[in-house]
Write a protein that holds these residues in place. Structure first.
Motif, short mmCIF file in Angstrom:
data_model
loop_
_atom_site.label_atom_id
_atom_site.label_comp_id
_atom_site.label_asym_id
_atom_site.label_seq_id
_atom_site.Cartn_x
_atom_site.Cartn_y
_atom_site.Cartn_z
N PHE A 105 41.48 -2.41 63.91
CA PHE A 105 42.66 -1.90 63.22
C PHE A 105 43.00 -2.76 62.00
O PHE A 105 43.38 -2.23 60.96
N ARG A 106 42.87 -4.07 62.11
CA ARG A 106 43.14 -4.92 60.95
C ARG A 106 42.11 -4.69 59.85
O ARG A 106 42.46 -4.70 58.66
N HIS A 107 40.86 -4.49 60.22
CA HIS A 107 39.83 -4.19 59.22
C HIS A 107 40.15 -2.88 58.50
O HIS A 107 40.05 -2.80 57.27
N MET A 108 40.56 -1.87 59.26
CA MET A 108 40.88 -0.58 58.64
C MET A 108 42.13 -0.70 57.78
O MET A 108 42.19 -0.12 56.70
N ARG A 109 43.12 -1.47 58.22
CA ARG A 109 44.32 -1.65 57.40
C ARG A 109 43.98 -2.32 56.07
O ARG A 109 44.45 -1.89 55.01
N SER A 110 43.15 -3.36 56.12
CA SER A 110 42.78 -4.03 54.86
C SER A 110 41.90 -3.14 54.00
O SER A 110 42.00 -3.17 52.77
N SER A 111 41.05 -2.32 54.60
CA SER A 111 40.21 -1.40 53.82
C SER A 111 41.05 -0.32 53.15
O SER A 111 40.74 0.10 52.04
N LEU A 112 42.09 0.14 53.85
CA LEU A 112 42.95 1.17 53.28
C LEU A 112 43.83 0.61 52.15
O LEU A 112 44.21 1.33 51.24
N GLU A 148 44.23 12.22 54.37
CA GLU A 148 43.61 11.59 55.53
C GLU A 148 43.84 10.07 55.51
O GLU A 148 44.04 9.46 56.55
N ARG A 149 43.83 9.49 54.32
CA ARG A 149 44.11 8.05 54.19
C ARG A 149 45.55 7.74 54.63
O ARG A 149 45.79 6.75 55.32
N ALA A 150 46.48 8.62 54.25
CA ALA A 150 47.87 8.41 54.65
C ALA A 150 48.03 8.53 56.17
O ALA A 150 48.73 7.73 56.79
N SER A 151 47.37 9.52 56.75
CA SER A 151 47.41 9.67 58.21
C SER A 151 46.79 8.47 58.89
O SER A 151 47.31 7.96 59.89
N MET A 152 45.68 8.01 58.35
CA MET A 152 45.01 6.84 58.91
C MET A 152 45.91 5.61 58.81
O MET A 152 46.01 4.83 59.76
N ARG A 153 46.59 5.45 57.68
CA ARG A 153 47.47 4.30 57.49
C ARG A 153 48.61 4.33 58.52
O ARG A 153 48.93 3.30 59.13
N ARG A 154 49.20 5.50 58.74
CA ARG A 154 50.28 5.62 59.73
C ARG A 154 49.77 5.36 61.14
O ARG A 154 50.43 4.67 61.93
N LEU A 155 48.59 5.88 61.46
CA LEU A 155 48.03 5.68 62.79
C LEU A 155 47.72 4.21 63.05
O LEU A 155 48.03 3.67 64.11
N VAL A 156 47.11 3.55 62.07
CA VAL A 156 46.77 2.13 62.22
C VAL A 156 48.05 1.30 62.37
O VAL A 156 48.10 0.40 63.22
N ALA A 157 49.06 1.59 61.59
CA ALA A 157 50.32 0.84 61.69
C ALA A 157 50.96 1.04 63.07
O ALA A 157 51.44 0.08 63.69
N LYS A 179 38.18 9.32 52.47
CA LYS A 179 38.23 9.48 51.01
C LYS A 179 39.46 10.27 50.56
O LYS A 179 40.02 9.99 49.52
N GLU A 180 39.84 11.29 51.35
CA GLU A 180 40.95 12.16 50.95
C GLU A 180 42.29 11.43 51.09
O GLU A 180 42.51 10.70 52.05
N PRO A 181 43.20 11.64 50.13
CA PRO A 181 44.49 10.93 50.17
C PRO A 181 45.34 11.28 51.40
O PRO A 181 45.99 10.41 51.97
#
Length: 173
Positions: free
Chosen positions: A164-171, A90-99, A86-88
């Protein structure tokens, strides 16, 4: 059991102890004629190699995500459970990690056919040497184990890509 899995996921020391115990046990099974000190030394060697590799992978992932190693562990747990942060930050970190992780998987795609071919050659060579020596049991079990291991690797790779693709699309949404 869930608490044990979480503790094992977070603690590099717990992973090292588990790998040491497994390495020592497997060495004892395959080399019962050796002295127990050799078992312990080989178990420690296996554990140290695996711990170094895991620590380097965690460090690389933490640099890619822009967080510490505990944060990367928590992000991987959220990816496995398909929890979108939910936090921006953490979302940015998650986006970088998934990529980063998807990029690694895609780069590994070029090497995968050669690795699978090599593993098949090893299995066939074991069968040929087994037939030449007159023993079928051990080479056949080894070949089946190699094929099962390759199938497991392909299944885990597919599962990771899906997560990872599911998380990328969710983000993104």
């Amino acid at each position: 059991m869930r608490a044990f899995k979480r503790w094992l996921d977070r603690s590099l020391t717990a992973q090292a102890v588990l790998i040491f115990a497994l390495g020592t046990g497997v060495t004892a099974l395959f080399r019962p004629d050796e002295h127990p000190v050799v078992w312990v030394i080989q178990g420690a060697l296996y554990a140290s190699i695996v711990v170094i590799v895991v620590a380097l992978q965690r460090r690389k992932a933490s640099r890619a995500a822009g967080t510490d190693t505990r944060g990367v562990t928590e992000l991987h747990r959220k990816i496995r459970h398909r929890e979108v942060p939910k936090e921006p930050e953490e979302r940015a970190s998650m986006r970088r990690l998934v990529a980063d992780q998807l990029g690694q998987i895609e780069r590994g795609r070029r090497v995968l056919p050669y690795w699978l071919g090599t593993m098949c050659l090893v299995a066939v060579a074991a069968l040929v040497f087994g037939v030449a020596n007159g023993s079928w049991t051990v080479p056949l079990v080894f070949a089946v184990g190699v094929i099962a291991f390759c199938c497991w690797i392909l299944w885990m790779r597919r599962r990771s890509i899906d997560r990872f693709r599911h998380m990328r699309s969710s983000l993104q949404s």
